[in-house]
Scaffold this motif. Structure first.
Motif, PDB file in Angstrom:
ATOM      1  N   VAL A 166       9.189  53.162  19.240  1.00  0.00           N
ATOM      2  CA  VAL A 166       7.859  52.932  18.652  1.00  0.00           C
ATOM      3  C   VAL A 166       7.763  53.492  17.238  1.00  0.00           C
ATOM      4  O   VAL A 166       6.677  53.568  16.668  1.00  0.00           O
ATOM      5  CB  VAL A 166       6.748  53.527  19.546  1.00  0.00           C
ATOM      6  CG1 VAL A 166       6.710  52.813  20.884  1.00  0.00           C
ATOM      7  CG2 VAL A 166       6.944  55.027  19.757  1.00  0.00           C
ATOM      8  N   GLY A 167       8.899  53.877  16.662  1.00  0.00           N
ATOM      9  CA  GLY A 167       8.910  54.275  15.265  1.00  0.00           C
ATOM     10  C   GLY A 167       8.455  55.704  15.035  1.00  0.00           C
ATOM     11  O   GLY A 167       8.307  56.501  15.960  1.00  0.00           O
ATOM     12  N   CYS A 168       8.244  56.020  13.759  1.00  0.00           N
ATOM     13  CA  CYS A 168       7.879  57.370  13.343  1.00  0.00           C
ATOM     14  C   CYS A 168       6.800  57.285  12.266  1.00  0.00           C
ATOM     15  O   CYS A 168       6.416  56.184  11.844  1.00  0.00           O
ATOM     16  CB  CYS A 168       9.123  58.087  12.806  1.00  0.00           C
ATOM     17  SG  CYS A 168       9.717  57.422  11.227  1.00  0.00           S
ATOM     18  N   PRO A 169       6.295  58.408  11.767  1.00  0.00           N
ATOM     19  CA  PRO A 169       5.259  58.353  10.729  1.00  0.00           C
ATOM     20  C   PRO A 169       5.670  57.614   9.462  1.00  0.00           C
ATOM     21  O   PRO A 169       4.819  57.156   8.704  1.00  0.00           O
ATOM     22  CB  PRO A 169       4.995  59.841  10.436  1.00  0.00           C
ATOM     23  CG  PRO A 169       5.298  60.528  11.716  1.00  0.00           C
ATOM     24  CD  PRO A 169       6.478  59.784  12.284  1.00  0.00           C
ATOM     25  N   GLU A 170       6.982  57.465   9.242  1.00  0.00           N
ATOM     26  CA  GLU A 170       7.428  56.734   8.048  1.00  0.00           C
ATOM     27  C   GLU A 170       7.306  55.230   8.223  1.00  0.00           C
ATOM     28  O   GLU A 170       6.890  54.517   7.309  1.00  0.00           O
ATOM     29  CB  GLU A 170       8.880  57.097   7.723  1.00  0.00           C
ATOM     30  CG  GLU A 170       9.399  56.389   6.468  1.00  0.00           C
ATOM     31  CD  GLU A 170      10.813  56.800   6.108  1.00  0.00           C
ATOM     32  OE1 GLU A 170      11.534  55.978   5.515  1.00  0.00           O
ATOM     33  OE2 GLU A 170      11.184  57.952   6.420  1.00  0.00           O
ATOM     34  N   CYS A 171       7.668  54.726   9.409  1.00  0.00           N
ATOM     35  CA  CYS A 171       7.628  53.274   9.600  1.00  0.00           C
ATOM     36  C   CYS A 171       6.357  52.787  10.296  1.00  0.00           C
ATOM     37  O   CYS A 171       6.061  51.592  10.285  1.00  0.00           O
ATOM     38  CB  CYS A 171       8.862  52.781  10.355  1.00  0.00           C
ATOM     39  SG  CYS A 171       9.294  53.696  11.837  1.00  0.00           S
ATOM     40  N   ARG A 172       5.587  53.681  10.898  1.00  0.00           N
ATOM     41  CA  ARG A 172       4.351  53.267  11.549  1.00  0.00           C
ATOM     42  C   ARG A 172       3.367  52.586  10.591  1.00  0.00           C
ATOM     43  O   ARG A 172       2.732  51.601  10.961  1.00  0.00           O
ATOM     44  CB  ARG A 172       3.669  54.484  12.194  1.00  0.00           C
ATOM     45  CG  ARG A 172       4.261  54.901  13.535  1.00  0.00           C
ATOM     46  CD  ARG A 172       3.751  54.013  14.674  1.00  0.00           C
ATOM     47  NE  ARG A 172       4.275  54.472  15.947  1.00  0.00           N
ATOM     48  CZ  ARG A 172       3.715  55.417  16.684  1.00  0.00           C
ATOM     49  NH1 ARG A 172       2.611  56.015  16.261  1.00  0.00           N
ATOM     50  NH2 ARG A 172       4.266  55.772  17.815  1.00  0.00           N
TER      51      ARG A 172
END
Length: 419
Positions: A166-172
């Motif tokens: 579900v991604g991270c704060p960079e790709c969200r």
């Protein structure tokens, strides 16, 4: 009525509770093998913990929590899940000062105000595992493999493991923009909850159970469409570790789980034929949660397995558990003169670790034997005044249908030898 339990709760009675004990002991045994230590947290916590830890836009926080104001005018919530509580304990007790990673597990009741149905209750029980202090894809794979190992040892079949990133704060933010662009033309047709989520957390729309929202999200961008290189690499390595140990999985790019704190790996285990709620466990990584709850930046990952759902699945699959009921020994007496000797012997057996029972209702010998059969006692010791006078007892093997006299001085050794 005072004689009925609250809706959405269950009494676990003798005959059933042994199955629970078997599952719990199996879970503890596997945790020892994997290096996890048990933790116990309060059943209730400050409400703010779950608002911050679980997420304001989740169904749990918006609709399902049991929240009340105590006599000190504090907002208190019965724990709806275990991760936030364990994170709070990790931070408050400074477990981050221990050698990392810290591997913990918890078994206990959780509470959510939900519509009761097969496998879903308002008080339910979870086996929860958490690992703090490692961002390694190998830990992700270990946690997932451990969950599947538990199911395999229980004997459950035909399970599906769904995994996603579900991604991270960079790709969200990239995904957020893509989702808002997708749902903008359909905004008026979203359910009230999802209209609110559109600005706050559009990813949560993908987890909505409303059929119309599900239909509008069918062709929406997925988390895998927006992964940054680091998250993409992490997910590929997780899959590689799972492949290496033979854990089969399905990559499900629509899996987002029901909690806001997940980052990168998310997974869910599905079982057939347990009703509308087919999930019997799941979890994922939450690298920002400990920091959100006031601790140092610390990666984390975990899972929760629903005990009621495991038992329901086992029942539907016709599984039986190797549980033992009833005493190993029942002492039957004939005449009042043997009562004291029988009571002494009863306590001696128990102190030797032998499960033992006797009659307390003054039944006849025939009725005592019948009662011992209902208790599923393996051996019955028959003591009468004559036997006590001669220093012997009659021992009857209930399975073999054989009996013999044994000296009272050798009785405990004889029973221990019988196993």
């Amino acid at each position: 009525m005072l004689t009925t339990r609250p809706r959405g709760t269950n009494d676990v009675l003798p005959g059933e509770v042994e199955k629970w004990q078997y599952l719990e002991e199996l879970a503890r045994k596997i945790c020892r093998e994997y290096g996890y230590e048990e933790i116990r947290t309060p059943i209730f916590e400050h409400t703010e913990l779950f608002h911050r830890g679980v997420g304001e836009t989740t169904d749990i926080v918006e609709k399902e929590m049991y929240t009340f104001t105590d006599r000190g005018d504090r907002s208190i919530t019965l724990r709806p899940e275990a991760t936030a509580a364990i994170v709070r304990a990790y931070v408050e007790n400074k477990l981050y000062a221990l050698p990392q990673p810290v591997k913990l597990f918890l078994i206990g009741p959780m509470f959510r105000y939900d519509r009761p149905q097969a496998g879903r209750f308002r008080q339910f029980h979870q086996f929860d595992v958490e690992v703090f202090g490692s961002d390694s894809p190998a830990i992700d794979a270990e946690v997932i493999a451990m969950a599947m190992d538990i199911y395999e040892r229980i004997g459950l079949k035909d399970l599906e493991l769904h995994i996603n990133s579900v991604g991270c704060p960079e790709c969200r933010p990239v995904l957020r923009k893509k989702l808002q662009e997708h749902f903008q033309p359909h905004l008026e047709n979203l359910c009230p909850n999802c209209k609110g989520r559109f600005e706050r957390n559009p990813l949560r729309i993908l987890d909505c159970k409303n059929e119309q929202c599900q239909e509008m999200g069918r062709h929406a961008p997925t988390t895998l469409d927006a992964l940054c290189p680091e998250c993409d690499s992490h997910f590929e390595r997780v899959k590689g570790y799972l492949d290496a140990v033979g854990v089969r999985y399905i990559v499900d790019n629509r899996l987002v789980r029901g909690l806001d704190y997940y980052t990168r790996t998310a997974f869910e285990i599905m079982a057939r034929d347990i009703g509308a709620q087919s999930s019997i466990g799941g979890g994922g990584r939450y690298n920002g949660l400990i920091e959100e709850c006031g601790g140092p930046a610390t990666p984390g990952i975990g899972f929760a397995l629903g005990l009621e759902r495991i038992l329901l699945t086992a029942e539907r699959q016709g599984l039986t558990f190797p549980v033992t009921r009833g005493p190993a020994v029942f002492i039957a007496t004939v005449g009042t003169g043997a009562e004291r000797q029988a009571f002494q012997l009863l306590q001696q057996l128990r102190r030797q670790g032998v499960a033992a029972e006797k009659d307390y209702l003054g039944r006849s010998l025939k009725a005592q034997m019948k009662y011992a059969g209902k208790l599923e006692a393996r051996l019955v010791i028959i003591l009468g005044e004559e036997e006590v006078a001669r220093g012997v007892a009659v021992v009857r093997d209930m399975q073999a249908g054989e009996q013999q006299e044994v000296s009272l001085s050798e009785l405990i050794n004889y029973i221990n030898a019988k196993g």
